[in-house]
Design an enzyme around this catalytic site. Structure first.
Site, PDB file in Angstrom:
ATOM      1  NE  ARG A  12      -4.427  -1.108   1.871  1.00  0.00           N
ATOM      2  CZ  ARG A  12      -5.371  -1.299   2.772  1.00  0.00           C
ATOM      3  NH1 ARG A  12      -5.112  -1.087   4.062  1.00  0.00           N
ATOM      4  NH2 ARG A  12      -6.569  -1.690   2.405  1.00  0.00           N
TER       5      ARG A  12
ATOM      6  CE  LYS B 282     -17.418 -15.342   8.914  1.00  0.00           C
ATOM      7  NZ  LYS B 282     -17.680 -14.115   9.687  1.00  0.00           N
TER       8      LYS B 282
ATOM      9  N   GLY C  54      -6.226  -8.089   0.583  1.00  0.00           N
ATOM     10  CA  GLY C  54      -4.876  -8.240   1.141  1.00  0.00           C
ATOM     11  C   GLY C  54      -4.365  -9.676   1.107  1.00  0.00           C
TER      12      GLY C  54
ATOM     13  N   GLY D 151     -12.004  -4.141   1.543  1.00  0.00           N
ATOM     14  CA  GLY D 151     -13.416  -3.745   1.658  1.00  0.00           C
ATOM     15  C   GLY D 151     -13.823  -2.740   0.596  1.00  0.00           C
TER      16      GLY D 151
HETATM   17  C1  3PG Z   1      -8.728  -1.335   5.228  1.00  0.00           C
HETATM   18  O1  3PG Z   1      -7.615  -1.835   5.441  1.00  0.00           O
HETATM   19  O2  3PG Z   1      -9.754  -2.014   5.059  1.00  0.00           O
HETATM   20  C2  3PG Z   1      -8.806   0.150   5.110  1.00  0.00           C
HETATM   21  O3  3PG Z   1      -7.573   0.758   5.409  1.00  0.00           O
HETATM   22  C3  3PG Z   1      -9.900   0.701   5.987  1.00  0.00           C
HETATM   23  O4  3PG Z   1      -9.665   0.311   7.311  1.00  0.00           O
HETATM   24  P1  3PG Z   1     -10.882  -0.156   8.211  1.00  0.00           P
HETATM   25  O5  3PG Z   1     -11.434  -1.421   7.620  1.00  0.00           O
HETATM   26  O6  3PG Z   1     -10.318  -0.318   9.599  1.00  0.00           O
HETATM   27  O7  3PG Z   1     -11.904   0.965   8.162  1.00  0.00           O
HETATM   28 MG    MG Z   2     -11.131  -3.126   6.320  1.00  0.00          MG
END
Ligand code: 3PG
Ligand code: MG
Length: 392
Positions: A35, A196, A348, A371
């Site tokens: 990132r 999931k 990730g 997400g």
């Molecule tokens: C992530 O890694 O999903 C983003 O940086 C957002 O972080 P969060 O899911 O803790 O809001």
């Molecule tokens: Mg997240």
């Protein structure tokens, strides 16, 4: 309309760059720098033209309190080495001391301390947004990974700027992800894995009409297999999602989308040890932990026939060898067909699986969103992207 970084006049200006440096850190060491590395082009581009850049990010979920393990200190160190220039870590992200550092003539690259040390960040508090905005005259958002969060530094503060743009990474993410929804290259294949079904329902529903084939592996595959009446032993199954899985399979059939589920498996015992291969059905005391060799080569053949592949979620417990084999085979297949097959990797864990296979250079796009990418592919409007829209 969203402006691009190159369209902005930055000369002599202070630029606020919101990045997503939410990287895994283990005892002060950054475990995965993808990132950060992905945001470097934007930082270089801004540095070439601007007087000063103020970089801001969240890290972890400290819940509005100062938690030292979530300090951006390790990120500052990494950034200074990567840029080969001094980077100053401000002690906070707002307040008099931060303003002093931002307005002095010495520190040209200022990294603000974790935005989430203030509860106002996640609350999208207008006063906090204003305080952040007052640090600069230009706003650049390159935090694609956090674009699904309506937080102060992502949503609220953008409203205070007439000069704002998407950073190069955010732009690149949109350039790769938008065609998936509007005009995917055909045949278009999606591989879904991970634990999931729940996390993927929205994506499956939104993508089905655009897909030629859907390949399912990982923990979520066992819920689909159960929906077909196949024995899965002790494998992970979301009992309350079996009917939904059956419905999704029906929807796919109605749309003429081929869905490929694993036809063999690598199983382990309850301690995830003693790997063995199983056929279609998994024996009662065994857990499915990876797709089997036949499935892996079938999936690899499908990759070879596609023009565009989206892959989200490893197809096995890739962090525990030998259950990484299936994911490695798929990563290699994508690399073998590069650049004929446009490959987009999201999440990730999937990016980590591809890196572990050592084939990153032969993948079209490794998304920095987890997400955020899923929500984008679900067809949702992301607050971080909406906030960049120019109203006049
Ligand atoms: C992530 O890694 O999903 C983003 O940086 C957002 O972080 P969060 O899911 O803790 O809001
Ligand atoms: Mg997240």
């Amino acid at each position: 309309m969203i402006r691009k970084l190159d369209d902005l006049e930055l000369h002599g200006k202070t630029v606020f760059v919101r990045v997503d440096f939410n990287v895994p850190i283990d005892q002060g060491t950054i475990v995965e720098t993808h990132r950060i590395d992905s945001a470097l082009p934007t930082i270089y581009s801004a540095l070439k033209r601007a007087k000063k850049i103020v970089i801001a990010s969240h890290l972890g979920r400290p819940d509005g309190k100062v938690v030292s393990k979530y300090s951006l200190g390790p990120v500052r160190e990494y950034l200074a080495v990567a840029l080969n220039q001094p980077v100053t870590l401000a002690p906070d992200c707002v307040g008099a001391e931060v303003e002093r550092i931002v307005h002095n003539e010495i520190d040209r690259i200022v990294l603000l301390e974790n935005l989430r040390f203030h509860k106002e960040e996640e609350r999208n508090d207008p006063t906090f947004s204003h305080a952040l905005a007052s640090l600069a005259t230009v706003y650049v958002n390159d935090a694609f990974g956090a674009a699904h969060r309506a937080h102060a530094s992502i949503a609220g503060m953008a409203g205070f700027f007439s000069e704002k743009a998407a950073g190069l990474l955010l732009q690149k993410e949109l350039d790769y992800l938008s065609p998936i929804l509007t005009n995917p290259k055909k045949p278009f294949l999606t591989i879904l894995g991970g634990a999931k079904v729940t996390d993927k329902i929205g994506v499956i529903r939104n993508l089905l009409p655009k897909l030629d084939a859907l390949l399912i592996g990982g923990g979520m595959a066992y819920t689909f297999l159960r929906a077909q009446g196949i024995e899965v032993g002790k494998s992970l199954v979301e009992l309350d999602k079996i009917d939904l899985a059956a419905d999704l399979l029906k929807e796919a059939a109605n749309l003429g989308v081929r869905v490929l589920l694993p036809t063999d498996h690598i199983t382990g015992d309850i301690e995830k040890k003693n790997p063995e291969t199983a056929g279609n059905a998994i024996p009662p005391e065994r857990m499915g932990l990876d797709i089997g060799p036949k499935t892996a080569s079938l999936f690899a053949d499908e990759i070879g026939k596609a023009k565009m592949v989206l892959w989200n979620g490893p197809v096995g417990l890739f962090e525990v060898p030998p259950y990484d084999r299936g994911s490695r085979v798929l990563a290699s297949a994508l690399a073998d067909h590069y650049p004929g097959v446009v490959s987009i990797i999201a999440g990730g864990d999937t990016v980590a699986a591809v890196s572990a296979a050592g084939v990153e250079a032969k993948i079209s796009h490794l998304s920095t969103g987890g997400g955020a990418t899923l929500e984008f592919l679900e067809g949702k409007e992301l607050p971080g992207i909406k906030a960049l829209e120019m109203t006049q």
